[in-house]
Design a protein around this motif. Sequence first.
Motif, PDB file in Angstrom:
ATOM      1  N   GLY A 233       0.668   8.466  -9.137  1.00  0.00           N
ATOM      2  CA  GLY A 233       0.927   9.638  -8.303  1.00  0.00           C
ATOM      3  C   GLY A 233       0.846   9.397  -6.813  1.00  0.00           C
ATOM      4  O   GLY A 233       1.099  10.315  -6.020  1.00  0.00           O
ATOM      5  N   LEU A 234       0.492   8.169  -6.380  1.00  0.00           N
ATOM      6  CA  LEU A 234       0.434   7.906  -4.949  1.00  0.00           C
ATOM      7  C   LEU A 234       1.848   7.953  -4.355  1.00  0.00           C
ATOM      8  O   LEU A 234       2.756   7.287  -4.856  1.00  0.00           O
ATOM      9  CB  LEU A 234      -0.184   6.527  -4.683  1.00  0.00           C
ATOM     10  N   PRO A 235       2.043   8.711  -3.279  1.00  0.00           N
ATOM     11  CA  PRO A 235       3.365   8.748  -2.637  1.00  0.00           C
ATOM     12  C   PRO A 235       3.609   7.476  -1.836  1.00  0.00           C
ATOM     13  O   PRO A 235       2.673   6.814  -1.389  1.00  0.00           O
ATOM     14  CB  PRO A 235       3.271   9.970  -1.724  1.00  0.00           C
ATOM     15  N   MET A 236       4.871   7.143  -1.612  1.00  0.00           N
ATOM     16  CA  MET A 236       5.203   5.922  -0.906  1.00  0.00           C
ATOM     17  C   MET A 236       4.650   5.909   0.512  1.00  0.00           C
ATOM     18  O   MET A 236       4.358   4.836   1.053  1.00  0.00           O
ATOM     19  CB  MET A 236       6.717   5.710  -0.880  1.00  0.00           C
ATOM     20  N   LYS A 237       4.468   7.057   1.123  1.00  0.00           N
ATOM     21  CA  LYS A 237       3.924   7.070   2.484  1.00  0.00           C
ATOM     22  C   LYS A 237       2.484   6.556   2.518  1.00  0.00           C
ATOM     23  O   LYS A 237       1.982   6.174   3.585  1.00  0.00           O
ATOM     24  CB  LYS A 237       3.988   8.480   3.070  1.00  0.00           C
ATOM     25  N   ASP A 238       1.823   6.544   1.378  1.00  0.00           N
ATOM     26  CA  ASP A 238       0.446   6.054   1.304  1.00  0.00           C
ATOM     27  C   ASP A 238       0.354   4.683   0.643  1.00  0.00           C
ATOM     28  O   ASP A 238      -0.726   4.255   0.234  1.00  0.00           O
ATOM     29  CB  ASP A 238      -0.427   7.058   0.547  1.00  0.00           C
ATOM     30  N   ILE A 239       1.500   4.002   0.536  1.00  0.00           N
ATOM     31  CA  ILE A 239       1.546   2.642  -0.015  1.00  0.00           C
ATOM     32  C   ILE A 239       2.178   1.744   1.037  1.00  0.00           C
ATOM     33  O   ILE A 239       3.352   1.908   1.386  1.00  0.00           O
ATOM     34  CB  ILE A 239       2.366   2.589  -1.323  1.00  0.00           C
ATOM     35  N   ARG A 240       1.411   0.819   1.558  1.00  0.00           N
ATOM     36  CA  ARG A 240       1.866  -0.053   2.633  1.00  0.00           C
ATOM     37  C   ARG A 240       1.835  -1.491   2.135  1.00  0.00           C
ATOM     38  O   ARG A 240       0.843  -1.915   1.554  1.00  0.00           O
ATOM     39  CB  ARG A 240       0.977   0.135   3.872  1.00  0.00           C
ATOM     40  N   ARG A 241       2.910  -2.231   2.364  1.00  0.00           N
ATOM     41  CA  ARG A 241       3.029  -3.519   1.689  1.00  0.00           C
ATOM     42  C   ARG A 241       3.593  -4.598   2.604  1.00  0.00           C
ATOM     43  O   ARG A 241       4.314  -4.323   3.549  1.00  0.00           O
ATOM     44  CB  ARG A 241       3.930  -3.377   0.461  1.00  0.00           C
ATOM     45  N   GLU A 242       3.231  -5.829   2.284  1.00  0.00           N
ATOM     46  CA  GLU A 242       3.773  -7.006   2.963  1.00  0.00           C
ATOM     47  C   GLU A 242       3.888  -8.131   1.950  1.00  0.00           C
ATOM     48  O   GLU A 242       2.899  -8.486   1.299  1.00  0.00           O
ATOM     49  CB  GLU A 242       2.877  -7.413   4.129  1.00  0.00           C
ATOM     50  N   LYS A 243       5.092  -8.676   1.816  1.00  0.00           N
ATOM     51  CA  LYS A 243       5.342  -9.718   0.832  1.00  0.00           C
ATOM     52  C   LYS A 243       5.282 -11.083   1.477  1.00  0.00           C
ATOM     53  O   LYS A 243       5.823 -11.301   2.554  1.00  0.00           O
ATOM     54  CB  LYS A 243       6.711  -9.521   0.175  1.00  0.00           C
ATOM     55  N   TYR A 244       4.581 -12.019   0.815  1.00  0.00           N
ATOM     56  CA  TYR A 244       4.522 -13.408   1.263  1.00  0.00           C
ATOM     57  C   TYR A 244       5.521 -14.227   0.461  1.00  0.00           C
ATOM     58  O   TYR A 244       5.472 -14.241  -0.768  1.00  0.00           O
ATOM     59  CB  TYR A 244       3.112 -13.974   1.022  1.00  0.00           C
ATOM     60  N   ILE A 245       6.403 -14.900   1.152  1.00  0.00           N
ATOM     61  CA  ILE A 245       7.374 -15.769   0.504  1.00  0.00           C
ATOM     62  C   ILE A 245       7.071 -17.210   0.922  1.00  0.00           C
ATOM     63  O   ILE A 245       7.034 -17.526   2.110  1.00  0.00           O
ATOM     64  CB  ILE A 245       8.816 -15.400   0.893  1.00  0.00           C
ATOM     65  N   SER A 246       6.792 -18.063  -0.050  1.00  0.00           N
ATOM     66  CA  SER A 246       6.427 -19.446   0.249  1.00  0.00           C
ATOM     67  C   SER A 246       7.670 -20.256   0.626  1.00  0.00           C
ATOM     68  O   SER A 246       8.655 -20.299  -0.107  1.00  0.00           O
ATOM     69  CB  SER A 246       5.742 -20.079  -0.968  1.00  0.00           C
ATOM     70  N   LEU A 247       7.608 -20.877   1.807  1.00  0.00           N
ATOM     71  CA  LEU A 247       8.698 -21.720   2.291  1.00  0.00           C
ATOM     72  C   LEU A 247       8.182 -23.132   2.485  1.00  0.00           C
ATOM     73  O   LEU A 247       7.051 -23.341   2.922  1.00  0.00           O
ATOM     74  CB  LEU A 247       9.250 -21.201   3.619  1.00  0.00           C
ATOM     75  N   LYS A 248       9.019 -24.121   2.206  1.00  0.00           N
ATOM     76  CA  LYS A 248       8.620 -25.508   2.447  1.00  0.00           C
ATOM     77  C   LYS A 248       8.842 -25.876   3.903  1.00  0.00           C
ATOM     78  O   LYS A 248       9.591 -25.258   4.589  1.00  0.00           O
ATOM     79  CB  LYS A 248       9.416 -26.440   1.531  1.00  0.00           C
TER      80      LYS A 248
END
Length: 254
Positions: free
Chosen positions: A239-254
């Motif tokens: 039930g959490l709305p997207m405005k209360d979900i904050r995200r950052e994705k880590y993508i591994s690069l060589k």
Amino acid sequence: MSKFFPIRLLERRQIAPTVLHLAFVRDDGEALDYTPGQFIQIHFPLADGGTARRSYSCATRHDHRIACGEAVEFVASIVPGGAATALFQGMEIGDCLQASGPLGLFTLKPADANRRYLLIATGTGVASYRSMLPQLDAMIRERGVEVAIVHGARTPAELLFADEFLAMVDKHPGKFRYLPCLSREDLGDAAAFAGAEPAHGHVQDRLADLAPKPGADIAYICGNPNMVDAVVATLKESGLPMKDIRREKYISLK
């Protein structure tokens, strides 16, 4: 685009089997305006004549401005054959690199009026939460906010900054929780992790125990993209709305 500035290597330590902890200082005599949760970019030449850049969340424990002469810290995964890994491992103390930033909006918001923060990470993504500790300490004292850090790793040796999170558990009993999730090994020496709430499995498996509450919780998610997507889906189901979900994705690069 952020202007480039030089940073000079002060210290390099291997703090886990696959993680380097690096401390640099800005080398142009200027301060670094920085909000915990932001990242800086490292720019460096490649052997083929090209250039590369890598982004690293600052791990520096600070409220905002990093003064001239103060260390800028981050952690970097050791990637076999990786260009950035070779760069960091080959540097001598005192060597310089070009950097830019800080950048990013993965930060705590002064206007938040939530009761609890759910801070979820895998691997080196937990560095952002280490940088936020001074702010979280103030929020707990000033408005009674609760904090739960859920950190996913394969083994106990990969639980970065565990001692600092456990110190917060001791300082704020009942208000600050540290929940390691280990996918390969058990926690082992319980005495070294007194105050932790460990479990075997993945971070998304802990969300039911935390019982996210719409209107009361704000969630931050940082790390592996698949984990981020899985946690977002679980939080939305709760039930959490997207405005209360904050995200950052880590993508591994060589």
